[in-house]
Design a protein around this motif. Structure first.
Motif, mmCIF file in Angstrom:
data_model
loop_
_atom_site.group_PDB
_atom_site.id
_atom_site.type_symbol
_atom_site.label_atom_id
_atom_site.label_comp_id
_atom_site.label_asym_id
_atom_site.label_seq_id
_atom_site.Cartn_x
_atom_site.Cartn_y
_atom_site.Cartn_z
ATOM 1 N N ASP A 1 16.378 23.136 -34.195
ATOM 2 C CA ASP A 1 17.576 22.866 -34.872
ATOM 3 C C ASP A 1 17.376 21.586 -35.945
ATOM 4 O O ASP A 1 17.914 21.894 -37.040
ATOM 5 C CB ASP A 1 18.742 22.580 -33.887
ATOM 6 C CG ASP A 1 19.139 23.901 -33.332
ATOM 7 O OD1 ASP A 1 18.558 24.804 -33.245
ATOM 8 O OD2 ASP A 1 20.343 24.129 -32.811
ATOM 9 N N PHE A 2 17.050 20.648 -35.526
ATOM 10 C CA PHE A 2 16.876 19.327 -36.303
ATOM 11 C C PHE A 2 15.938 19.655 -37.472
ATOM 12 O O PHE A 2 16.125 19.341 -38.667
ATOM 13 C CB PHE A 2 16.370 18.204 -35.327
ATOM 14 C CG PHE A 2 15.756 17.220 -36.368
ATOM 15 C CD1 PHE A 2 16.687 16.523 -36.956
ATOM 16 C CD2 PHE A 2 14.517 17.013 -36.454
ATOM 17 C CE1 PHE A 2 16.000 15.142 -37.887
ATOM 18 C CE2 PHE A 2 13.911 15.736 -37.465
ATOM 19 C CZ PHE A 2 14.802 15.035 -38.092
ATOM 20 N N MET A 3 14.800 20.388 -37.426
ATOM 21 C CA MET A 3 13.832 20.640 -38.273
ATOM 22 C C MET A 3 14.084 21.656 -39.348
ATOM 23 O O MET A 3 13.965 21.325 -40.469
ATOM 24 C CB MET A 3 12.382 20.856 -37.619
ATOM 25 C CG MET A 3 11.730 20.002 -36.664
ATOM 26 S SD MET A 3 11.328 18.373 -37.567
ATOM 27 C CE MET A 3 9.863 19.057 -38.741
ATOM 28 N N VAL A 4 14.738 22.568 -38.640
ATOM 29 C CA VAL A 4 15.236 23.512 -39.966
ATOM 30 C C VAL A 4 16.368 23.039 -40.813
ATOM 31 O O VAL A 4 16.285 23.423 -41.901
ATOM 32 C CB VAL A 4 15.895 24.886 -39.190
ATOM 33 C CG1 VAL A 4 17.042 24.912 -38.481
ATOM 34 C CG2 VAL A 4 15.805 26.264 -40.234
ATOM 35 N N ASN A 5 16.878 22.106 -40.241
ATOM 36 C CA ASN A 5 17.887 21.578 -40.962
ATOM 37 C C ASN A 5 17.439 20.417 -41.928
ATOM 38 O O ASN A 5 17.718 20.430 -43.297
ATOM 39 C CB ASN A 5 19.008 20.919 -40.237
ATOM 40 C CG ASN A 5 20.196 20.316 -41.203
ATOM 41 O OD1 ASN A 5 20.935 21.171 -42.108
ATOM 42 N ND2 ASN A 5 20.779 18.934 -40.935
ATOM 43 N N ALA A 6 16.533 19.418 -41.327
ATOM 44 C CA ALA A 6 15.984 18.569 -42.347
ATOM 45 C C ALA A 6 14.936 18.917 -43.209
ATOM 46 O O ALA A 6 15.015 18.630 -44.329
ATOM 47 C CB ALA A 6 15.040 17.709 -41.246
ATOM 48 N N SER A 7 14.276 19.910 -42.728
ATOM 49 C CA SER A 7 13.257 20.738 -43.608
ATOM 50 C C SER A 7 13.877 21.367 -45.180
ATOM 51 O O SER A 7 13.271 21.552 -45.974
ATOM 52 C CB SER A 7 12.334 21.496 -43.173
ATOM 53 O OG SER A 7 12.623 22.827 -42.582
#
Length: 233
Positions: free
Chosen positions: A24-30
Motif C-alpha cells: 500500500d505504501f509503495m504503490v502510493n509513493a511510487s
C-alpha cells in the motif's frame, strides 16, 4: 507427467513475493499518489445500481474496499491469487467495519462465481492475464448488460513521454536499493509494460466473445488506461 507451471503465475510470484506488507505504501509513493486518482476513476465508472461487483486480482484490497464504501448496498467479491496479499486484505476488512465484502483465494482466470455479477473490475491484472480465458470467464459471470472494466499500466506512445517514463523507472530502480523486496519488480516491470500487448489483445478478445460498447480511456500522460465493455443485454 506433471504440468508445467504457468509462466504468468510464476512472474507474479517472482515480482511480488515478500512485498505484501509494504504494498500500500509503495504503490502510493511510487506513483506519487496518482494510483489513488486512478482508483477513484475506476470507482466512478461502476454502475451505481450494481448489486454484485467482482474485483479480480484485488491484492491488499485497496480497490475492493473503495468499491464497498462507494456502493454500500452492493456485495463486493475480491479475488486474489496470493495468500500473502489476501491476508492483509482480510485484516483491513476486519478493521473497516464493512459487511458487504467477500474475499476469495483464487487465480482470476480460474474464478467462477456462483451468482452473476453486474460488474467485473480489475486494476493491474491485464498485463499478467491470459486474456482470452479471462474474458470468457467474465462473459459467463456477467449479467446481460453487465460491465467489464480493466485498468493497467501502458507504454507511452509519444517520444517525449517515453523519455520521462524511462527516467521515472530509473529512479524507481534506485529506490529498489533501499527497498530490496521491490528490486525485482522495479527492474522487470518496465520491460513487461513495454512489450505487453494487452491494449490490443483485450479488445480483440472482447469482440471475439461478443462484448459491445468497447471503450478505452487513457489516463495521466498515457501512464495507464481503462478499457470497458458490456455484455449485451
Amino acid at each position: 507427467m506433471r504440468d508445467e507451471p504457468d509462466p504468468r503465475v510464476a512472474l507474479v510470484e517472482r515480482f511480488f513475493q515478500g512485498t505484501g506488507s509494504s504494498y500500500d505504501f509503495m504503490v502510493n509513493a511510487s506513483t506519487f499518489g496518482i494510483d489513488r486518482l486512478w482508483k477513484r476513476r475506476i470507482v466512478s465508472l461502476l454502475p451505481t445500481d450494481s448489486r454484485r461487483v467482482a474485483d479480480l486480482a484485488c491484492g491488499t484490497g485497496i480497490l475492493t474496499l473503495a468499491i464497498a464504501r462507494h456502493l454500500p448496498r452492493c456485495h463486493v467479491v475480491g479475488v486474489e491469487l496470493r495468500d500473502e496479499y489476501l491476508s492483509i486484505a482480510r485484516a483491513k476488512l476486519g478493521r473497516s467495519g464493512l459487511r458487504n465484502v467477500e474475499l476469495v483465494l483464487s487465480r482470476a482466470e480460474d474464478y467462477l462465481g456462483t451468482e452473476p455479477f453486474d460488474c467485473i473490475a480489475s486494476s493491474y491484472l491485464a498485463k499478467y492475464a491470459d486474456l482470452p480465458r479471462l474474458v470468457d470467464k467474465a462473459w459467463q459471470m456477467l449479467t446481460p448488460g453487465g460491465l467489464l472494466l480493466m485498468h493497467d499500466f501502458t507504454y507511452p506512445p509519444k517520444p517525449h513521454l517515453v523519455r520521462t517514463w524511462r527516467v521515472y523507472f530509473y529512479l524507481l530502480q534506485r529506490m529498489g536499493r533501499v527497498f530490496p523486496a521491490w528490486r525485482e519488480i522495479y527492474h522487470g516491470l518496465p520491460e513487461l509494460i513495454e512489450h505487453t500487448r494487452w491494449l490490443e489483445e483485450l479488445p480483440a478478445a472482447l469482440q471475439a466473445h461478443g462484448f459491445t460498447d468497447i471503450h478505452r480511456e487513457d489516463l495521466t500522460l498515457y501512464g495507464s488506461a481503462i478499457v470497458t465493455a458490456r455484455r449485451p443485454a
